[in-house]
Design an enzyme around this catalytic site. Structure first.
Site, PDB file in Angstrom:
ATOM      1  N   SER A   1      10.379  24.314  -5.167  1.00 15.11           N
ATOM      2  CA  SER A   1      11.448  25.248  -4.986  1.00 15.11           C
ATOM      3  C   SER A   1      11.586  25.201  -3.470  1.00 15.11           C
ATOM      4  CB  SER A   1      10.966  26.542  -5.455  1.00 15.11           C
ATOM      5  OG  SER A   1      12.121  27.423  -4.983  1.00 15.11           O
TER       6      SER A   1
ATOM      7  N   LYS B   1       4.499  28.829  -5.527  1.00 10.31           N
ATOM      8  CA  LYS B   1       5.186  27.555  -5.190  1.00 10.31           C
ATOM      9  C   LYS B   1       4.389  26.794  -3.866  1.00 10.31           C
ATOM     10  CE  LYS B   1       8.335  27.307  -8.640  1.00 10.31           C
ATOM     11  NZ  LYS B   1       8.342  26.076  -9.515  1.00 10.31           N
TER      12      LYS B   1
ATOM     13  N   SER C   1      15.378  25.345 -22.151  1.00  6.07           N
ATOM     14  CA  SER C   1      16.395  25.953 -21.518  1.00  6.07           C
ATOM     15  C   SER C   1      16.591  25.424 -20.186  1.00  6.07           C
ATOM     16  CB  SER C   1      16.438  27.241 -21.401  1.00  6.07           C
ATOM     17  OG  SER C   1      15.345  27.893 -20.628  1.00  6.07           O
ATOM     18  N   GLY C   2      17.593  25.724 -19.386  1.00  8.02           N
ATOM     19  CA  GLY C   2      17.722  25.332 -18.031  1.00  8.02           C
ATOM     20  C   GLY C   2      17.511  23.687 -17.494  1.00  8.02           C
TER      21      GLY C   2
ATOM     22  N   TYR D   1       5.967  34.829  -6.431  1.00  7.14           N
ATOM     23  CA  TYR D   1       6.975  33.673  -6.895  1.00  7.14           C
ATOM     24  C   TYR D   1       6.654  32.614  -5.888  1.00  7.14           C
ATOM     25  CZ  TYR D   1      10.102  30.114  -8.408  1.00  7.14           C
ATOM     26  OH  TYR D   1      10.920  29.135  -8.768  1.00  7.14           O
TER      27      TYR D   1
HETATM   28  N1  NDP Z   1      16.679  28.751 -11.470  1.00  5.88           N
HETATM   29  C1  NDP Z   1      16.464  28.527 -10.145  1.00  5.88           C
HETATM   30  O1  NDP Z   1      17.227  29.119  -9.304  1.00  5.88           O
HETATM   31  C2  NDP Z   1      15.261  27.644  -9.783  1.00  5.88           C
HETATM   32  C3  NDP Z   1      14.266  27.152 -10.670  1.00  5.88           C
HETATM   33  N2  NDP Z   1      13.469  26.471  -9.891  1.00  5.88           N
HETATM   34  C4  NDP Z   1      12.183  26.165 -10.844  1.00  5.88           C
HETATM   35  O2  NDP Z   1      12.669  25.485 -12.089  1.00  5.88           O
HETATM   36  C5  NDP Z   1      12.054  25.078 -12.955  1.00  5.88           C
HETATM   37  C6  NDP Z   1      12.792  25.545 -14.322  1.00  5.88           C
HETATM   38  O3  NDP Z   1      13.229  26.847 -14.301  1.00  5.88           O
HETATM   39  P1  NDP Z   1      14.763  27.055 -14.689  1.00  5.88           P
HETATM   40  O4  NDP Z   1      15.391  25.967 -15.777  1.00  5.88           O
HETATM   41  O5  NDP Z   1      15.599  27.363 -13.857  1.00  5.88           O
HETATM   42  O6  NDP Z   1      14.559  28.265 -15.525  1.00  5.88           O
HETATM   43  P2  NDP Z   1      14.581  28.502 -17.329  1.00  5.88           P
HETATM   44  O7  NDP Z   1      14.009  30.066 -17.513  1.00  5.88           O
HETATM   45  O8  NDP Z   1      15.876  28.225 -17.847  1.00  5.88           O
HETATM   46  O9  NDP Z   1      13.417  27.751 -17.717  1.00  5.88           O
HETATM   47  C7  NDP Z   1      12.075  27.583 -17.730  1.00  5.88           C
HETATM   48  C8  NDP Z   1      11.511  26.700 -18.807  1.00  5.88           C
HETATM   49  O10 NDP Z   1      10.019  27.020 -18.750  1.00  5.88           O
HETATM   50  C9  NDP Z   1       9.381  26.999 -19.679  1.00  5.88           C
HETATM   51  N3  NDP Z   1       8.055  27.944 -19.654  1.00  5.88           N
HETATM   52  C10 NDP Z   1       7.668  29.156 -19.291  1.00  5.88           C
HETATM   53  N4  NDP Z   1       6.261  29.397 -19.455  1.00  5.88           N
HETATM   54  C11 NDP Z   1       5.845  28.325 -20.124  1.00  5.88           C
HETATM   55  C12 NDP Z   1       4.614  27.871 -20.816  1.00  5.88           C
HETATM   56  N5  NDP Z   1       3.556  28.592 -20.602  1.00  5.88           N
HETATM   57  N6  NDP Z   1       4.472  26.634 -21.312  1.00  5.88           N
HETATM   58  C13 NDP Z   1       5.724  25.925 -21.372  1.00  5.88           C
HETATM   59  N7  NDP Z   1       6.940  26.172 -21.054  1.00  5.88           N
HETATM   60  C14 NDP Z   1       6.934  27.385 -20.325  1.00  5.88           C
HETATM   61  C15 NDP Z   1      10.173  28.298 -20.716  1.00  5.88           C
HETATM   62  O11 NDP Z   1      10.219  28.419 -21.979  1.00  5.88           O
HETATM   63  P3  NDP Z   1      10.496  29.563 -22.758  1.00  5.88           P
HETATM   64  O12 NDP Z   1      11.918  29.753 -23.428  1.00  5.88           O
HETATM   65  O13 NDP Z   1       9.430  29.352 -23.943  1.00  5.88           O
HETATM   66  O14 NDP Z   1      10.059  30.979 -21.934  1.00  5.88           O
HETATM   67  C16 NDP Z   1      11.401  27.487 -20.302  1.00  5.88           C
HETATM   68  O15 NDP Z   1      11.732  26.292 -21.020  1.00  5.88           O
HETATM   69  C17 NDP Z   1      10.890  26.339 -12.953  1.00  5.88           C
HETATM   70  O16 NDP Z   1       9.639  25.731 -12.294  1.00  5.88           O
HETATM   71  C18 NDP Z   1      11.524  27.313 -11.773  1.00  5.88           C
HETATM   72  O17 NDP Z   1      10.493  27.725 -10.794  1.00  5.88           O
HETATM   73  C19 NDP Z   1      13.159  26.074  -8.739  1.00  5.88           C
HETATM   74  C20 NDP Z   1      14.225  26.396  -8.028  1.00  5.88           C
HETATM   75  C21 NDP Z   1      15.384  27.316  -8.247  1.00  5.88           C
HETATM   76  C1  RET Z   2      18.893  32.357   1.720  1.00  4.72           C
HETATM   77  C2  RET Z   2      18.639  33.917   2.257  1.00  4.72           C
HETATM   78  C3  RET Z   2      18.538  34.754   1.165  1.00  4.72           C
HETATM   79  C4  RET Z   2      18.419  34.425  -0.433  1.00  4.72           C
HETATM   80  C5  RET Z   2      17.908  33.502  -0.772  1.00  4.72           C
HETATM   81  C6  RET Z   2      17.661  33.309  -2.237  1.00  4.72           C
HETATM   82  C7  RET Z   2      18.242  34.292  -3.182  1.00  4.72           C
HETATM   83  C8  RET Z   2      17.077  32.114  -2.705  1.00  4.72           C
HETATM   84  C9  RET Z   2      16.928  31.850  -4.147  1.00  4.72           C
HETATM   85  C10 RET Z   2      16.199  30.859  -4.367  1.00  4.72           C
HETATM   86  C11 RET Z   2      15.491  30.541  -5.756  1.00  4.72           C
HETATM   87  C12 RET Z   2      15.969  31.188  -6.985  1.00  4.72           C
HETATM   88  C13 RET Z   2      14.560  29.652  -5.870  1.00  4.72           C
HETATM   89  C14 RET Z   2      13.851  29.431  -6.994  1.00  4.72           C
HETATM   90  O1  RET Z   2      12.941  28.744  -7.094  1.00  4.72           O
HETATM   91  C15 RET Z   2      18.483  36.081   1.397  1.00  4.72           C
HETATM   92  C16 RET Z   2      16.948  36.723   1.223  1.00  4.72           C
HETATM   93  C17 RET Z   2      19.281  36.864   0.674  1.00  4.72           C
HETATM   94  C18 RET Z   2      18.766  36.502   2.831  1.00  4.72           C
HETATM   95  C19 RET Z   2      19.650  35.729   3.507  1.00  4.72           C
HETATM   96  C20 RET Z   2      19.190  34.007   3.760  1.00  4.72           C
END
Ligand code: NDP
Ligand code: RET
Length: 318
Positions: free
Chosen positions: A145, A162, A17-18, A158
């Site tokens: 992230s 990171k 996904s994602g 989390y």
């Molecule tokens: N969405 C966001 O706001 C942000 C996300 N990120 C980072 O981006 C990356 C992708 O996340 P995102 O696409 O958003 O989230 P999703 O939840 O859509 O995707 C995460 C993926 O990681 C897989 N995964 C989890 N555990 C394992 C494992 N043990 N082995 C292999 N695959 C695994 C999931 O598989 P399964 O379906 O099997 O669970 C899924 O395919 C992550 O590292 C996340 O921390 C960074 C910044 C922001």
């Molecule tokens: C910036 C900001 C905030 C929230 C930030 C968020 C929600 C960030 C999410 C980031 C993600 C999901 C990263 C994944 O890796 C708060 C705390 C509301 C306070 C005001 C400033």
């Protein structure tokens, strides 16, 4: 096949996904067919979405393998099944989130986050990097992230996972440079994927045992609405992050750090502007607790702060 050169083998983790799914599809659909994508996921029963999005590239420029980043055997078997174990570009994308008051989260749940986000990435790099070093070539991408650079309240564990990966990569990058192996971090802010939905589902069903009533109230009534506002106002799409990642891969001199969201340029700058940490802590405190109800206006101010003069510090999808 790309003219004038072999296809680059790209292995991506977490493609069910994602962001992982979108990177896999974008690279597999490259006009010049420069990539052979090995899209991996831990549970192949979840392959349908990827297969559908890959369309006619499936079985051609995109193949699918099973890989769980938390298992030594799974990682070894997967890499051994790749021809000559040759991987040009490794994209460490798999990751999980964890949200809520620390008092109410079990140690086991915290360890699972580190097992996936930190040790999962380390396990992958350990398996693939030695061959890259031998060949004096390769590029390792790590999906970090903004929370790898700046802590965000109620995302304590989390964020820590990171930060751990940022520290690991910052150290590795120096050694790898000597072997002509590149290492790049991608640092997205909020992205609309299942990551967000999964966390909100967890929040809805959790009862927060062990946390006092005030803390639960700050989390549910102050943080969660602000976070939803931030996702709405500034959330990027997984396609945006895939395009940024492709740019990094294709750059002749890829940067080590790559923020994808310009909001975070001043937030990160704030951290380096005051080495005592007070400026960051108090600004976040004020944004959340004092201006929380004005979050929409705050968002506009933040958007203004991140006007084009600062945008060159981030990598844009276009
Ligand atoms: N969405 C966001 O706001 C942000 C996300 N990120 C980072 O981006 C990356 C992708 O996340 P995102 O696409 O958003 O989230 P999703 O939840 O859509 O995707 C995460 C993926 O990681 C897989 N995964 C989890 N555990 C394992 C494992 N043990 N082995 C292999 N695959 C695994 C999931 O598989 P399964 O379906 O099997 O669970 C899924 O395919 C992550 O590292 C996340 O921390 C960074 C910044 C922001
Ligand atoms: C910036 C900001 C905030 C929230 C930030 C968020 C929600 C960030 C999410 C980031 C993600 C999901 C990263 C994944 O890796 C708060 C705390 C509301 C306070 C005001 C400033």
């Amino acid at each position: 096949m790309a003219s004038g050169g072999e296809q680059k083998v790209v292995l991506i983790t977490g493609c069910s996904s994602g962001i992982g799914l979108r990177i896999a599809v974008l690279l597999a659909r490259d006009d010049l067919k420069r990539y052979h994508v090995i899209a991996t996921m831990r549970d192949l029963r979840k392959k349908d979405r990827l297969v559908e999005a890959a369309g006619d590239t499936y079985g051609k420029t995109l193949t699918l393998l099973s890989l769980d980043v938390c298992s030594d055997d799974s990682v070894r078997q997967c890499i051994d099944s790749v021809k000559d174990r040759h991987i040009d570009i490794l994209i460490n994308n798999a990751g999980v989130g964890l949200l809520g008051p620390v008092e109410s989260i079990s140690m086991d749940d915290m360890k699972k986050v580190f097992e996936t986000n930190f040790f999962g990435t380390v396990r992958m790099i350990k398996e693939v990097m030695p061959d890259m070093k031998k060949r004096r070539a390769g590029h390792i991408i790590v999906m970090s992230s903004v929370m790898g650079l700046q802590g965000v309240v109620f995302n304590d564990v989390y964020t820590a996972s990171k930060f751990a990966i940022e520290g690991f990569c910052e150290s590795m990058a120096v050694q790898l440079l000597k072997f002509n192996v590149k290492l790049s971090l991608i640092e997205p802010g909020p992205v609309h994927t299942e990551f967000e939905t999964k966390m909100m589902e967890e929040v809805a069903k959790m009862e927060y045992p062990g946390a006092d009533a005030d803390t639960v109230r700050y989390f549910k009534d102050v943080y969660i609405p602000s976070s939803i506002d931030i996702f709405e106002a500034l959330g990027q799409t997984p396609e945006d992050i895939a395009k940024c990642t492709k740019k990094v891969i294709e750059s002749s001199r890829p940067r080590f750090r790559n923020l994808t969201n310009s909001l975070y340029t001043p937030i990160v700058a704030m951290k380096y502007a005051d080495e005592t940490g007070g400026l960051s802590v108090h600004t976040f405190y004020n944004l959340l607790f004092n201006f929380g109800s004005l979050m929409h206006i705050t968002m506009s101010i933040l958007k203004c702060l991140t006007c084009s003069c600062l945008r060159r510090r981030t990598i844009s999808p276009d």
